[in-house]
Design an enzyme around this catalytic site. Structure first.
Site, mmCIF file in Angstrom:
data_model
loop_
_atom_site.group_PDB
_atom_site.id
_atom_site.type_symbol
_atom_site.label_atom_id
_atom_site.label_comp_id
_atom_site.label_asym_id
_atom_site.label_seq_id
_atom_site.Cartn_x
_atom_site.Cartn_y
_atom_site.Cartn_z
ATOM 1 N N GLU A 64 8.926 -4.314 10.593
ATOM 2 C CA GLU A 64 9.383 -3.015 10.072
ATOM 3 C C GLU A 64 9.924 -2.139 11.197
ATOM 4 O O GLU A 64 9.264 -1.913 12.212
ATOM 5 C CB GLU A 64 8.208 -2.321 9.359
ATOM 6 C CG GLU A 64 8.603 -0.971 8.768
ATOM 7 C CD GLU A 64 7.598 -0.429 7.760
ATOM 8 O OE1 GLU A 64 6.624 -1.109 7.414
ATOM 9 O OE2 GLU A 64 7.819 0.719 7.309
ATOM 10 N N LYS B 170 -1.391 -9.437 2.702
ATOM 11 C CA LYS B 170 -0.674 -9.017 3.918
ATOM 12 C C LYS B 170 -1.570 -8.061 4.696
ATOM 13 O O LYS B 170 -2.227 -7.207 4.104
ATOM 14 C CB LYS B 170 0.657 -8.348 3.559
ATOM 15 C CG LYS B 170 1.391 -7.769 4.768
ATOM 16 C CD LYS B 170 2.860 -7.478 4.482
ATOM 17 C CE LYS B 170 3.140 -6.171 3.787
ATOM 18 N NZ LYS B 170 2.714 -4.963 4.521
ATOM 19 N N ASP C 5 -1.042 -6.061 -0.222
ATOM 20 C CA ASP C 5 -1.515 -5.455 1.026
ATOM 21 C C ASP C 5 -3.022 -5.255 1.002
ATOM 22 O O ASP C 5 -3.573 -4.706 0.037
ATOM 23 C CB ASP C 5 -0.874 -4.067 1.207
ATOM 24 C CG ASP C 5 0.407 -4.109 2.011
ATOM 25 O OD1 ASP C 5 0.578 -5.040 2.821
ATOM 26 O OD2 ASP C 5 1.238 -3.198 1.834
ATOM 27 N N GLU D 299 -1.668 -5.612 8.413
ATOM 28 C CA GLU D 299 -0.878 -5.019 9.488
ATOM 29 C C GLU D 299 -1.550 -5.270 10.835
ATOM 30 O O GLU D 299 -2.746 -5.013 10.978
ATOM 31 C CB GLU D 299 -0.736 -3.500 9.277
ATOM 32 C CG GLU D 299 0.119 -3.143 8.078
ATOM 33 C CD GLU D 299 0.316 -1.634 7.919
ATOM 34 O OE1 GLU D 299 -0.081 -0.865 8.819
ATOM 35 O OE2 GLU D 299 0.859 -1.242 6.869
ATOM 36 N N ASP E 141 0.837 -1.202 0.000
ATOM 37 C CA ASP E 141 0.000 0.000 0.000
ATOM 38 C C ASP E 141 0.874 1.255 0.000
ATOM 39 O O ASP E 141 0.359 2.380 -0.040
ATOM 40 C CB ASP E 141 -1.005 -0.012 1.160
ATOM 41 C CG ASP E 141 -0.350 -0.129 2.519
ATOM 42 O OD1 ASP E 141 0.893 -0.214 2.585
ATOM 43 O OD2 ASP E 141 -1.088 -0.143 3.525
ATOM 44 N N SER E 142 2.208 1.060 -0.005
ATOM 45 C CA SER E 142 3.130 2.180 -0.242
ATOM 46 C C SER E 142 2.909 2.752 -1.638
ATOM 47 O O SER E 142 3.411 3.830 -1.961
ATOM 48 C CB SER E 142 4.584 1.733 -0.065
ATOM 49 O OG SER E 142 4.825 0.529 -0.767
HETATM 50 O O1 KIV Z 1 3.568 -1.159 1.656
HETATM 51 C C1 KIV Z 1 4.764 -1.501 1.734
HETATM 52 O O2 KIV Z 1 5.600 -1.172 0.883
HETATM 53 C C2 KIV Z 1 5.172 -2.310 2.873
HETATM 54 C C3 KIV Z 1 6.637 -2.558 3.047
HETATM 55 C C4 KIV Z 1 7.284 -1.356 3.594
HETATM 56 C C5 KIV Z 1 6.901 -3.751 3.865
HETATM 57 O O3 KIV Z 1 4.356 -2.746 3.625
#
Ligand code: KIV
Length: 272
Positions: A190, A121, A91, A123, A52-53
């Site tokens: 992280e 994934k 994510d 969180e 989600d980055s």
């Molecule tokens: O969204 C992302 O890029 C991440 C990484 C920083 C692990 O969750």
């Protein structure tokens, strides 16, 4: 004459487990689009994270919170079309799984069905245990994410190192064990102290992938835009830049502009 087919083994969650058992480090990078995913997969990466980055590096938002489930599915399906070998993890975005476990399952199913991704994934630890369990019952592999969890940035207020205090460190170790017991196939840690990450990697049998968590874990992940030097404003201590594509692209674009203005481009060989 037949062309020899490139020999490779597709990366699965079982392959990652085997890599941990053998002490072989796992490489993971983000990708959000077809072209980058093709390059990263072709170079031999083990895991591609459609993170989600994307909210930051693709859309220019300050945090990861605004990205939607539909947008994550768009990025994930672009990546999936490019990938032959890597395991693709996507994510679940903020707001798509925290409400209740049914919502979490529906979001995970949409990602798997509409993008063709291999896993998701989430969180968090104990607070999302039910959601993880429900997603797993549908046969969807889940990767956990502990430590600095950017979707909770407004709760923590800063992006500084997490779990430096003993009580937070103990809670993180407990959460990691809970994720393992729940059935997660791997965990991202992280921005936590290297000694704590090393301890977690030793105490759980599933792979632990670190970002800013030192070298004692089972693998490393970075945001591809950061490690390629496409972004310049983000420089945490843990980031190693393997290229300076910001400079390379700026020079190329400036050269193009100059050639267009001076009428050097196109030449007689570059027209019909
Ligand atoms: O969204 C992302 O890029 C991440 C990484 C920083 C692990 O969750």
């Amino acid at each position: 004459m037949s062309v020899a087919k490139k020999e490779f083994k597709k990366v699965t969650t079982h392959v990652l487990l085997e890599m941990k058992r053998k002490g072989e480090k796992i490489s993971m990078l983000t990708a959000y689009d077809y072209t980058m995913a093709k390059i990263v997969d072709g170079a031999g990466i083990d895991v591609i994270l459609v993170g989600d980055s994307a909210s930051n590096v693709m859309a220019g938002h300050e945090t990861t919170l605004p990205i939607t489930l539909d947008q994550m599915i768009y990025h994930a399906s672009s990546v999936i079309r490019a990938v032959d070998r890597a395991l693709v993890v996507v994510d679940l975005p903020f707001g798509s799984y925290q409400g209740n476990s049914k919502e979490a399952l529906n979001s995970a199913i949409r990602i798997m069905k509409e993008s063709g991704a291999h896993s998701v994934k989430l969180e968090g630890g104990r607070e999302i245990r039910e959601s993880i369990a429900r997603i797993l019952t549908a046969g969807i592999p889940v990767m956990g994410h502990l430590g600095l969890t950017p979707q909770s940035i407004y709760k923590f207020g800063t992006y500084t190192v997490r779990a430096k205090e003993e009580d937070e460190a103990e809670r993180l170790v407990e959460d990691a064990k809970l994720l393992e017991e729940s059935g997660c196939f791997a965990i991202v840690l992280e921005k936590i102290p290297a000694s704590l990450a090393t301890r977690v990697a030793k105490e759980v049998s599933i792979p632990v992938i670190g970002i800013g968590a030192g070298g004692g874990v089972d693998g490393q992940v970075l945001v591809v835009h950061d490690m390629l030097g496409l972004t310049t404003e983000f420089s945490p201590r843990f980031l190693r830049r393997y290229a300076n594509l910001h400079e390379t692209i700026t020079t190329a674009v400036a050269g193009y502009i100059s050639d267009v203005k001076s009428k050097d481009f196109p030449s007689s060989n570059e027209q019909y």
